[in-house]
Design an enzyme around this catalytic site. Sequence first.
Site, short mmCIF file in Angstrom:
data_model
loop_
_atom_site.label_atom_id
_atom_site.label_comp_id
_atom_site.label_asym_id
_atom_site.label_seq_id
_atom_site.Cartn_x
_atom_site.Cartn_y
_atom_site.Cartn_z
NE ARG A 125 -2.01 1.90 3.38
CZ ARG A 125 -1.72 1.58 4.56
NH1 ARG A 125 -2.43 0.36 5.16
NH2 ARG A 125 -1.22 2.16 5.36
CD GLU A 144 4.74 4.68 5.94
OE1 GLU A 144 5.57 4.49 6.45
OE2 GLU A 144 3.41 4.28 6.77
CG ASN A 146 2.41 0.90 4.66
OD1 ASN A 146 3.13 0.95 5.88
ND2 ASN A 146 2.01 1.74 4.04
CB SER A 151 -4.08 -3.28 8.12
OG SER A 151 -3.83 -2.01 8.67
CE LYS A 305 8.72 4.70 7.47
NZ LYS A 305 8.32 3.09 7.67
CE LYS A 364 8.22 9.42 7.14
NZ LYS A 364 7.52 8.74 5.69
CD GLU A 368 6.79 -0.32 7.46
OE1 GLU A 368 5.83 0.30 7.11
OE2 GLU A 368 7.84 0.12 6.84
N GLY A 369 3.97 0.74 11.12
CA GLY A 369 2.76 0.34 12.00
C GLY A 369 2.49 2.09 12.76
NE ARG A 450 -4.27 5.16 6.51
CZ ARG A 450 -2.97 4.86 6.61
NH1 ARG A 450 -2.61 4.15 7.46
NH2 ARG A 450 -2.03 5.41 5.80
#
Length: 474
Positions: A125, A144, A146, A151, A305, A364, A368-369, A450
């Site tokens: 994604r 970024e 992923n 998700s 990253k 950064k 992740e997350g 989002r």
Amino acid sequence: MAGLWDAALRGEAAVRRAALAAVDAALLEGVLMRTEAEPNASDVVSYAPFTLLPSAVPSALFRQAYAVQQDFNLLVDAISQDGEFLERALASTIKVDDFTARLFRIHLQVLEEGLAQSVFLGINRSDYMFDCGAPGAPALKQIEINTIAASFGGLASRTAAVHGRVLKELGMAEEASRLLPNNPSEGLASGIAKAWELYGSRSAVVMFLVEEVQRNIFDQRCVENELWNRNIRVIRKRFRDVFEKGSLDEARRLYMDGQEVAVVYYREGYVPKNYDQQNWEARLLLERSRAVKCPDIATQLAGTKKVQQELSRPGTLEKLLPGRTEAIARIRATFAGLYSLDMGEEGDKIAATAIANPDQFVLKPQREGGGNNLYGEELRQVLEKIKDSPERTSYILMDKIQPQPTRNYLLRAHSPLKASECISELGIFGVYVRQGKELVMNEAAGHLLRTKAVEHADGGVAAGVAVLDTPYLV
């Protein structure tokens, strides 16, 4: 872009009525999460947090994000096959970041032994914001990409219906009809199904590798159900199950509880807390197997990253995607400024610039997350502390993107209903399947919007900061 729904939201009574309808619609459509109190039980569930109204997204930037997704799929796949590039890109990072170093050691071990896997599946994604910092029209800038456990494809497949219902409640049926259809669940499942088919054993299963705490299970179940509808058996296991019951035969086929596993779909394994010694051993067992891993460990490393920052160096894309001039131009157009903090004059200079102007950058780490990035004063303090230490090479610096805030209501269970100034992030899901050297599938598979209140600098839905949204193209 500000004030899209201001006329509809004039009265408090209208807002409350719309919010009640919205929550019922979310429950009806299955936009669900387990509760914090009972994260592993579905006896009592709640709606996943979402915006009351869809958010305005510039249609040209939306189309641009979709148009570049197949290029990013090609790029991620090319990086995963280029061991020399990965080694060079991550050389400084693996000296100071133990998590990336352990992943990299497994990557080298698997290469040394020889890959048993011949079919490769990527589900990624690519996330963007709309930068309004420069004069002129807003620009699409990548945050970024992923490459592991990307998700909310499942719940995003159900969110547009909720927003359509809200708009109708507010007397805007015509606007509701303009919301785009979106079904990442189906797109992700089609990639998994294609990999399962190419693996070549109809009795083999797809294994979702899941976390110990599974609040976001319904998002996964959306994809899982698409596979069951294709008569593909799905099992759900944790790392510890793999450690206790997983095994390889002489052909390095993977077995769990006596069942051959064709595809391992990781929804876990992307942050250090996912691992203890047993889990690292389980990860190595999975990586050594013939099963199709989504992602295999090289593809996970491609999403770090540090690799993202290396891609912005002049000439790098040309080496990874030779002869693909147009794809390279489309990719490069989405890059924000990315800077290395490697030891040496270049790193010293950019560290000093960021310390002097902390509000212009984001610091950064290789994580992740969500919820890991540093901004403003916190960025300055951390950089001051590590500016002369090799520890700084475990981070990259990126220009801070400046989106235009808009007004919306963020609906969360047990939270008061109030208007917030919000910013949004658009993610495009990509799916590709490669058999040997032949790419047999390469698709954009849907989108995720989002939205979060402007006071929250960092963090996604799973981190409890952002909420699900639907793009309304303007």
